[in-house]
Design a protein around this motif. Sequence first.
Motif, PDB file in Angstrom:
ATOM      1  N   LEU A  28       1.359  -5.958  -0.470  1.00 26.61           N
ATOM      2  CA  LEU A  28       1.872  -5.186  -1.635  1.00 26.61           C
ATOM      3  C   LEU A  28       1.196  -6.089  -3.007  1.00 26.61           C
ATOM      4  CD1 LEU A  28       3.499  -3.540  -2.703  1.00 26.61           C
ATOM      5  CD2 LEU A  28       5.629  -5.178  -2.422  1.00 26.61           C
ATOM      6  N   MET A  29       0.517  -7.178  -3.179  1.00 21.67           N
ATOM      7  CA  MET A  29       0.149  -7.788  -4.314  1.00 21.67           C
ATOM      8  C   MET A  29      -0.995  -6.838  -4.919  1.00 21.67           C
ATOM      9  SD  MET A  29       1.922 -10.376  -4.955  1.00 21.67           S
ATOM     10  CE  MET A  29       2.877 -11.667  -4.270  1.00 21.67           C
ATOM     11  N   GLY A  30      -1.774  -6.308  -4.227  1.00 17.93           N
ATOM     12  CA  GLY A  30      -2.934  -5.501  -4.855  1.00 17.93           C
ATOM     13  C   GLY A  30      -2.270  -4.322  -5.463  1.00 17.93           C
ATOM     14  N   GLU A  31      -1.411  -3.781  -4.938  1.00 17.54           N
ATOM     15  CA  GLU A  31      -0.825  -2.590  -5.709  1.00 17.54           C
ATOM     16  C   GLU A  31      -0.152  -2.924  -6.940  1.00 17.54           C
ATOM     17  OE1 GLU A  31      -0.887  -3.123  -2.384  1.00 17.54           O
ATOM     18  OE2 GLU A  31      -0.464  -1.378  -1.116  1.00 17.54           O
ATOM     19  N   LEU A  32       0.708  -3.946  -6.986  1.00 18.81           N
ATOM     20  CA  LEU A  32       1.297  -4.391  -8.163  1.00 18.81           C
ATOM     21  C   LEU A  32       0.502  -4.877  -9.113  1.00 18.81           C
ATOM     22  CD1 LEU A  32       4.190  -6.806  -6.971  1.00 18.81           C
ATOM     23  CD2 LEU A  32       4.015  -4.096  -7.020  1.00 18.81           C
ATOM     24  N   GLU A  33      -0.653  -5.698  -8.853  1.00 20.30           N
ATOM     25  CA  GLU A  33      -1.828  -5.786  -9.920  1.00 20.30           C
ATOM     26  C   GLU A  33      -2.438  -4.707 -10.661  1.00 20.30           C
ATOM     27  OE1 GLU A  33      -4.675  -8.470  -8.518  1.00 20.30           O
ATOM     28  OE2 GLU A  33      -3.219  -9.680  -7.214  1.00 20.30           O
ATOM     29  N   ALA A  34      -2.315  -3.706  -9.583  1.00 20.42           N
ATOM     30  CA  ALA A  34      -3.104  -2.245 -10.191  1.00 20.42           C
ATOM     31  C   ALA A  34      -2.228  -1.532 -11.108  1.00 20.42           C
ATOM     32  CB  ALA A  34      -3.783  -1.400  -8.948  1.00 20.42           C
ATOM     33  N   ALA A  35      -0.892  -1.605 -10.667  1.00 23.20           N
ATOM     34  CA  ALA A  35      -0.127  -0.993 -11.370  1.00 23.20           C
ATOM     35  C   ALA A  35       0.221  -1.397 -12.671  1.00 23.20           C
ATOM     36  CB  ALA A  35       1.480  -0.867 -10.600  1.00 23.20           C
ATOM     37  N   PHE A  36       0.231  -2.914 -12.685  1.00 18.58           N
ATOM     38  CA  PHE A  36       0.396  -3.603 -14.018  1.00 18.58           C
ATOM     39  C   PHE A  36      -0.927  -3.086 -15.037  1.00 18.58           C
ATOM     40  CE2 PHE A  36       3.111  -6.873 -12.111  1.00 18.58           C
ATOM     41  CZ  PHE A  36       4.247  -6.457 -12.708  1.00 18.58           C
ATOM     42  N   THR A  46       5.133   3.682  -3.389  1.00 19.35           N
ATOM     43  CA  THR A  46       3.788   3.935  -2.924  1.00 19.35           C
ATOM     44  C   THR A  46       2.972   3.946  -4.070  1.00 19.35           C
ATOM     45  OG1 THR A  46       2.208   4.995  -1.242  1.00 19.35           O
ATOM     46  CG2 THR A  46       3.706   6.529  -2.760  1.00 19.35           C
ATOM     47  N   ASP A  47       1.436   3.668  -3.522  1.00 19.41           N
ATOM     48  CA  ASP A  47       0.537   4.016  -4.580  1.00 19.41           C
ATOM     49  C   ASP A  47      -0.309   5.174  -4.525  1.00 19.41           C
ATOM     50  OD1 ASP A  47      -1.566   3.887  -6.372  1.00 19.41           O
ATOM     51  OD2 ASP A  47      -2.256   1.585  -5.988  1.00 19.41           O
ATOM     52  N   PRO A  48      -0.147   6.375  -5.308  1.00 19.66           N
ATOM     53  CA  PRO A  48      -0.741   7.354  -4.851  1.00 19.66           C
ATOM     54  C   PRO A  48      -2.285   7.424  -5.163  1.00 19.66           C
ATOM     55  CG  PRO A  48       0.332   7.675  -6.876  1.00 19.66           C
ATOM     56  CD  PRO A  48       0.762   6.399  -6.311  1.00 19.66           C
ATOM     57  N   HIS A  49      -2.792   6.293  -5.783  1.00 23.99           N
ATOM     58  CA  HIS A  49      -4.019   6.342  -6.048  1.00 23.99           C
ATOM     59  C   HIS A  49      -4.867   5.624  -4.908  1.00 23.99           C
ATOM     60  CE1 HIS A  49      -3.697   6.769 -10.292  1.00 23.99           C
ATOM     61  NE2 HIS A  49      -2.371   6.084 -10.130  1.00 23.99           N
ATOM     62  N   ARG A  50      -4.295   4.859  -4.021  1.00 24.88           N
ATOM     63  CA  ARG A  50      -4.613   4.351  -2.728  1.00 24.88           C
ATOM     64  C   ARG A  50      -4.373   5.235  -1.661  1.00 24.88           C
ATOM     65  NH1 ARG A  50      -6.008  -1.186  -2.470  1.00 24.88           N
ATOM     66  NH2 ARG A  50      -5.149  -2.226  -4.168  1.00 24.88           N
ATOM     67  N   PHE A  51      -3.191   5.851  -1.667  1.00 31.04           N
ATOM     68  CA  PHE A  51      -2.791   6.979  -0.618  1.00 31.04           C
ATOM     69  C   PHE A  51      -3.090   8.421  -1.272  1.00 31.04           C
ATOM     70  CE2 PHE A  51      -1.393   3.209   1.522  1.00 31.04           C
ATOM     71  CZ  PHE A  51      -1.058   3.576   2.785  1.00 31.04           C
ATOM     72  N   VAL A 109      15.036   2.747   3.852  1.00 28.58           N
ATOM     73  CA  VAL A 109      13.881   3.491   4.497  1.00 28.58           C
ATOM     74  C   VAL A 109      12.453   2.624   4.455  1.00 28.58           C
ATOM     75  CG1 VAL A 109      14.712   5.831   3.815  1.00 28.58           C
ATOM     76  CG2 VAL A 109      13.188   4.653   2.295  1.00 28.58           C
ATOM     77  N   ASN A 110      11.638   2.747   5.282  1.00 29.59           N
ATOM     78  CA  ASN A 110      10.462   2.008   5.157  1.00 29.59           C
ATOM     79  C   ASN A 110       9.292   2.595   4.523  1.00 29.59           C
ATOM     80  OD1 ASN A 110       9.501   3.843   7.032  1.00 29.59           O
ATOM     81  ND2 ASN A 110       9.603   2.549   8.605  1.00 29.59           N
ATOM     82  N   GLN A 111       8.135   1.710   4.583  1.00 28.18           N
ATOM     83  CA  GLN A 111       7.139   2.130   3.616  1.00 28.18           C
ATOM     84  C   GLN A 111       6.537   3.325   4.041  1.00 28.18           C
ATOM     85  OE1 GLN A 111       5.952  -0.235   1.213  1.00 28.18           O
ATOM     86  NE2 GLN A 111       4.721   1.738   0.734  1.00 28.18           N
ATOM     87  N   ARG A 112       6.624   3.751   5.246  1.00 27.08           N
ATOM     88  CA  ARG A 112       6.071   5.211   5.786  1.00 27.08           C
ATOM     89  C   ARG A 112       6.387   6.327   5.354  1.00 27.08           C
ATOM     90  NH1 ARG A 112       6.536   3.527  10.648  1.00 27.08           N
ATOM     91  NH2 ARG A 112       4.510   2.641  10.686  1.00 27.08           N
ATOM     92  N   VAL A 113       7.886   6.171   4.865  1.00 28.95           N
ATOM     93  CA  VAL A 113       8.521   7.334   4.187  1.00 28.95           C
ATOM     94  C   VAL A 113       7.864   7.768   2.871  1.00 28.95           C
ATOM     95  CG1 VAL A 113      10.806   8.239   3.046  1.00 28.95           C
ATOM     96  CG2 VAL A 113      10.624   6.949   5.461  1.00 28.95           C
ATOM     97  N   PHE A 114       7.052   6.836   2.163  1.00 33.03           N
ATOM     98  CA  PHE A 114       6.768   7.183   0.994  1.00 33.03           C
ATOM     99  C   PHE A 114       5.139   7.291   1.256  1.00 33.03           C
ATOM    100  CE2 PHE A 114      10.230   4.266  -0.249  1.00 33.03           C
ATOM    101  CZ  PHE A 114      10.849   5.082  -0.691  1.00 33.03           C
ATOM    102  N   ASP A 115       4.512   6.693   2.023  1.00 31.87           N
ATOM    103  CA  ASP A 115       2.978   6.472   2.173  1.00 31.87           C
ATOM    104  C   ASP A 115       2.368   8.078   2.656  1.00 31.87           C
ATOM    105  OD1 ASP A 115       2.658   4.218   1.171  1.00 31.87           O
ATOM    106  OD2 ASP A 115       2.556   3.179   2.813  1.00 31.87           O
ATOM    107  N   VAL A 116       3.089   8.171   3.688  1.00 32.46           N
ATOM    108  CA  VAL A 116       2.982   9.475   4.613  1.00 32.46           C
ATOM    109  C   VAL A 116       2.712  10.675   3.660  1.00 32.46           C
ATOM    110  CG1 VAL A 116       3.351  11.103   6.531  1.00 32.46           C
ATOM    111  CG2 VAL A 116       3.497   8.614   6.760  1.00 32.46           C
ATOM    112  N   PRO A 117       3.827  11.135   2.975  1.00 36.28           N
ATOM    113  CA  PRO A 117       3.948  12.456   2.276  1.00 36.28           C
ATOM    114  C   PRO A 117       2.863  12.213   0.997  1.00 36.28           C
ATOM    115  CG  PRO A 117       6.263  11.685   2.573  1.00 36.28           C
ATOM    116  CD  PRO A 117       5.467  10.582   2.982  1.00 36.28           C
ATOM    117  N   VAL A 118       2.735  11.034   0.386  1.00 30.56           N
ATOM    118  CA  VAL A 118       2.047  11.323  -0.705  1.00 30.56           C
ATOM    119  C   VAL A 118       0.795  11.613  -0.676  1.00 30.56           C
ATOM    120  CG1 VAL A 118       1.392   8.905  -1.224  1.00 30.56           C
ATOM    121  CG2 VAL A 118       2.078  10.117  -3.111  1.00 30.56           C
ATOM    122  N   CYS A 119       0.161  11.088   0.526  1.00 31.83           N
ATOM    123  CA  CYS A 119      -1.249  11.567   1.040  1.00 31.83           C
ATOM    124  C   CYS A 119      -1.526  12.994   1.694  1.00 31.83           C
ATOM    125  CB  CYS A 119      -1.823  10.231   1.668  1.00 31.83           C
ATOM    126  SG  CYS A 119      -1.391  10.041   3.211  1.00 31.83           S
TER     127      CYS A 119
END
Length: 558
Positions: A185-193, A307-312, A470-480
């Motif tokens: 998760l660290m990469g996502e937080l750095e990018a979001a900041f 989730t990070d819609p830029h990655r997914f 809910v887990n991570q997949r609930v956000f990652d799957v639909p956003v991509c």
Amino acid sequence: MTAETDYSAERIQLPDGSVDVRVLREGRVQHLGGKRGAENELRRTADIPVNGVLPVFLGSGLGVGLADVLAKVAGPVAVVDAEPSIGLLTGVLQKWKGDPRVFWIVEADPAVALDHLTRWQIRHGGLPFAPVRDPFYARLRPALYRDLADRLELSRKVDFWSRARYPKFRSSVPRVLLLTSSYFLMGELEAAFARLGYATSLVQLPSQEVGSQEFVESILSEILAFRPDFVLTINHLGVDKEGILTALLARMELPLASWFVDNPHLILYVYENLASDWVTLFTWDVDNIESLKAQGFSRVHYLPLATDPHRFAYAPDTTFKRDVAFVGNSMLYKVHAKLRHYDFPPALLRDFEDLGQAFMESGSLSVKRFLEEERLGHLAAFQALPDVDTRLAFETLITWQATLLYRLRRVRELLPFNPLLVGDPGWRELLPEGGWTYHRELNYYADLPGFYPATRINFNCTSQQMKGAVNQRVFDVPVCGGFLLTDHRRQMEALFEPGREIVCYQEPGEIAGLVRHYLRLDGERKKITQAARSRILAEHTYDLRLKSLVRTMRSIYG
């Protein structure tokens, strides 16, 4: 490291009846005290205040000065003495080494000695050191006693704490010190900041013990240079189990935010010094809030995953094209590893599979609570485990075994549809051959953003470490752009609208019918996926989560 003795020492009786030690080193004679040894020791301790400092004796001497300080100061005293042969001759070692008021360091390495002193200092409120120099010891081993005295004196002269207690959240642009690691998760937080325009500074977590002197010094240096509004970490990464860092931050009045995206009770189990007004926890599972407060944390807030819609981003990889697929660990090898590495008693080992099944079926949110409520016979054996680490390992074992059984029961319902199972080879041992296809684990960043939208139905069944969230997949799957069929979670309705934005099954028997239904209806799958993606972009991105986290921290500490 204890010192190598390169001298000989003998106890001598002085004419006035007092005791001294004579040392022969390289042909030269030195006396520990001399004719005025007791008088000189009292002179060196005369100016030590009764309160507000931590006296540190650099050599125990004759014990006269140590006795004087212990008689007048309110707090503890430290003694750095790597000369046990001398301490035995004076009797100081026998008299005070076991005294709870005296923190005794028998260490010849000045860096290690300073590390011990720093930890001791933080445990006692970060008070300044008051070093007591002894010229005999400084001559005997200058690299230890003289250099250590200079460093301790410097720490007393520098008014560090007043510099560290600067006002927080005085700017509209928050300043965040991020404890970084290889956690996903660290990469996502750095990018979001960066996208939010927040000022950040990074401190890389060390491979060695996080409470080490080097790590503490790196954080202190960065805090004074960067002057953050708060420190942020994930899952308490970088926070040492002894509570040194949290005590240090409290002394500096610098808030710490820790966002738990895994079960906090399986992480905080072994931590000490939990309670602090300068620690705020965020948890992705609302069910943990009350239990965390009961564990000593006064500030606990709900912050679900995102989730990070830029990655997914929507970029299907057609090489993964499939009707039905599940990405997940079988947990078989994880369970076997726990069984190999820990010697659990027969009373627990014999029934671990049954306990996993019962915990899965129970409403208990933790294994410990499950044993207390439903398995009193096993509770006694659990409580008798030798240490905290072993009890944590057993809780983890039962959680993983419950997840194994939970996933296996539901994945079996997919077999009529020739699913692709992505994960560890444990699936080959759990399922019969034929009717399904295996693929090794995929990289979260490189592969899954293309895998999910190329699959017509992405199946999901959640780990038993969370029974309501809910887990991570609930956000990652639909956003991509992928369609998700997931197990129902109690907290789901607060995040998505079931039936319109997300499709759930309540029981395993519903899975096959739902798979058949949505395989026939491409348009309905697409409509639901689009609705879920719109909701995620509007409410469930890391940018939005960090805005919420910073807003909460500002409201508490601003």
